[in-house]
Structure formats: structure tokens, C-alpha cells
Design a protein around this motif. Sequence first.
Motif, PDB file in Angstrom:
ATOM      1  N   THR A   1     -14.786 -79.819  14.935  1.00 16.07           N
ATOM      2  CA  THR A   1     -14.308 -81.118  15.496  1.00 16.07           C
ATOM      3  C   THR A   1     -13.707 -80.792  16.962  1.00 16.07           C
ATOM      4  N   GLU A   2     -13.170 -79.834  17.078  1.00 15.11           N
ATOM      5  CA  GLU A   2     -12.581 -79.446  18.593  1.00 15.11           C
ATOM      6  C   GLU A   2     -13.570 -79.517  19.623  1.00 15.11           C
TER       7      GLU A   2
ATOM      8  N   LYS B   1     -16.625 -81.059  19.465  1.00  9.03           N
ATOM      9  CA  LYS B   1     -17.188 -82.315  19.647  1.00  9.03           C
ATOM     10  C   LYS B   1     -16.312 -83.027  20.785  1.00  9.03           C
ATOM     11  N   ARG B   2     -14.940 -82.982  20.868  1.00  5.49           N
ATOM     12  CA  ARG B   2     -14.248 -83.367  21.679  1.00  5.49           C
ATOM     13  C   ARG B   2     -14.596 -82.788  22.714  1.00  5.49           C
TER      14      ARG B   2
ATOM     15  N   THR C   1     -16.139 -81.822  26.363  1.00  2.07           N
ATOM     16  CA  THR C   1     -17.226 -82.381  27.086  1.00  2.07           C
ATOM     17  C   THR C   1     -17.021 -81.926  28.588  1.00  2.07           C
TER      18      THR C   1
END
Length: 411
Positions: free
Chosen positions: A67-68, A70-71, A73
Motif C-alpha cells: 500500500t505504501e 502504491k502511494r 510516485t
Amino acid sequence: MAVPSRFKVFANRLFGSFKDTETVEAIRSALQNEFNEFLAYSDSAELRRYRELAEWFKSGEHQKVKTELKRLTYKGSPESNTEKEFLALAKSKEVKKYLEKGGDITPAISRYMDLKKQVDSAEFQNRKQYLLSKNKFEQNEAFSKLTEYQKLHNSDKIKWFLGLEKDSSKFNELREWKLEFYDDFDSSALDHQKWLTKFFWGDALLNKNYSFTTDKQNYTDKNFELKDSVLRIVTRKEKSEGLGWDTKFGFVPKTYDYTSGVINTGHVLRLKEGKVEAKIRLSCCPGVTHAFYLVGNSVLPEIDIFIKTDSKPNSFTGAYYTQKSNGKISKNISSIGGVKCSQNFYILGVEWNSNFIIWSINGTPYKIEKNITSDVPMYLVFASSVNSKIDDSKLPAYMEIDWVRCWSPLK
């Protein structure tokens, strides 16, 4: 100690319903090997690693990392801001002029040069590539751990172990017993650390063999043969001089017409409860008795794991001898048929505790009795003797013992 129903025991005795020896040994060997493998694997580095990864997986750490990531960028990252600043400076007139004509290094030029060094570095480019990639989780250590966990979790070895661990009743019988004594007779001579080749009291009192004056055979140290990991107790027609016990005169010299052998564990092994087994084959010879029994310091009680007094080739007998309050002997004897005792080996055994005695052949119980003489330390005796008129042409006769095992219960 699992106590079978008397009806089942009676049915086993009545119908002679037991597996053949080879099948029983193959099943036991496979189970013991699997148990040994189970115990070895339970302490393996691979299993410890699996348990460690299983706890990590259970914690959900991999999902948190996923999850981390995915955030995470490139846009808005420190690296992106550094590159933007660098590109902006690169387009400035001051930097362009410096790059074309040179000149003094101003703060802006110095900043540009520092940023360029950063942006052109392999570390910066790798980080940028990572932040722009679509598979950041796959490049993370968490993914490696997850892959390792899934591989182990799906492995046949782990599935086998966890299945047995969840339902460990498969090994219950093996866990209940401690092997106290065994002999496979795989040496060139009888192991005298394990076996006395005389009656226990003959060794303790005289350090000599003796028989009884009523016996036809003299027990000697020479009536044993070891070959192909099998012990033979041999009964022969031959005259010999020996000691005989007479109830009136004590030990007296006597000439015997036959010789045979006896071995026991009275000096090294005595059990108040436990399980004993031996793999045995016999010569079913008229007039020769073969016996494997348990006894203590007194003549009684005696538990005959088997006694063969007849020449019938298709039965074994188990017996329990005790002394009544009036001094008379109580005999409790049962036979099981369906055997070929002079052709095949059979596993004959007794299991006993303070409550019951259970006789078995090839692991199948065929006799059960209440133990009325508990708390008596008992040792093993194997013996062959001449009991009646005998056809000498049938001799020598043999009791062949492939192996012996004795266990005590693990409390």
C-alpha cells in the motif's frame, strides 16, 4: 496403553485374524521412518525459516508495504523537485552563457553544477527509474520474503509436516514408548552384555549352568548359533555332564541325554510394566518345548509370551501362571491358530501394566487378562527343552530369534 475389548480379542483368537509378518514389519518400518523424518524436520532450518515467514505474513506487513509503495510516485518526490530545479537553471540565460563562453562561477552556476552532478549520478537515475516503475513492490524485500513464504507454504514437505503436526495421532503409539532394550543379533557372537546363557540364579549363585534333575536336557553355553542376523537356540541329542537341581538334595551332578540353551536378561533388564516383542520361528518337533516368557525373582508369577509344547505346526499358546492363596498354581492358557510356526517368522509379544496383560501376534491382540501380580519387576527368558518321549531323528530342533525389542511406557 490401549486396551482392546475382550470380544475383539476373542474374535482375533477364534479366527486367527492377523496380518502376515512381512506386511506388519513393512508398515512399522515405514511408520518409524516417517516419524524419524518428522522429528528431524521439526528441528530443520527450513521449517524454522517457514515459521518465521509465516508470522511475518500473518502480521500483514507485506500488505502494508504494498500500500505504501502504491502511494510512492516520482511526481512530487524530492528527486522530481531536484530535477525541475536543475532543468530550470539549465534554461536560464546565466547558465547558458556560462556554458557557451565560461566566466566567473556565480552562486547560480555553482548550484547548477551541484544539481547536474546529482541528476547525472547513477544513484539518482536508479531512484528515478524506481519511482517511475509500475512494479515497485516486486523490487522490494517484502516481495522476496512473500515469494519465499509462498514457495515454502506450497511445498510438499511443508504440507506433509503441517498435516502430521495438526493430526499427530498417527505417531501416538511411537510417542508412548521408550526403547529400553533391543538385539538384532547382527554380530558374529552372542552379546554377553545383554544376555546370560544360563538361568539368572545359576549365574548369581554358582556362575554355572544348571537344569533340574527331572529335565532331560542339560543347558550349555554351546547350544547357540548366530548366522544371517538370526540367533538359533539348538536342542540336540548328545550326552553331557551337568548340574541338576534336586528339591531334596540341592545341586547334584547328572548325566543328560540331550543339550539345549537358555538366555535371559535378568542381569540388565527388568520391567514392572512395558511391552516386549520378538520375531521367532520354531521347529515343531514332538517332545521339544520352546518358550519365551517373563519372570521375576520368584518362580511365579510367570507370563508366557508364547510356549510351544506340542508338534502342531499351526498354533501358538500364551499363558499366565500365578499362585493362589492356598499355594496351588493358577493356569490361564489360550492358543491362537492360523500359523505356520515351522515355516514362517512371527512377531510374538506382550504388553502389560498394573491393570491388564495383553498377548499379541504380529501386533494383533489375541489374549487379555487382568494383571493380579502387578509391581513385579520381570525379565526376559528364551528357552528350549525336552519334555517327553522324542523322536531323535527329528533333532536337532531350533528356536530361531530374528530380533528382540523391549519398551517402557513414557509417563
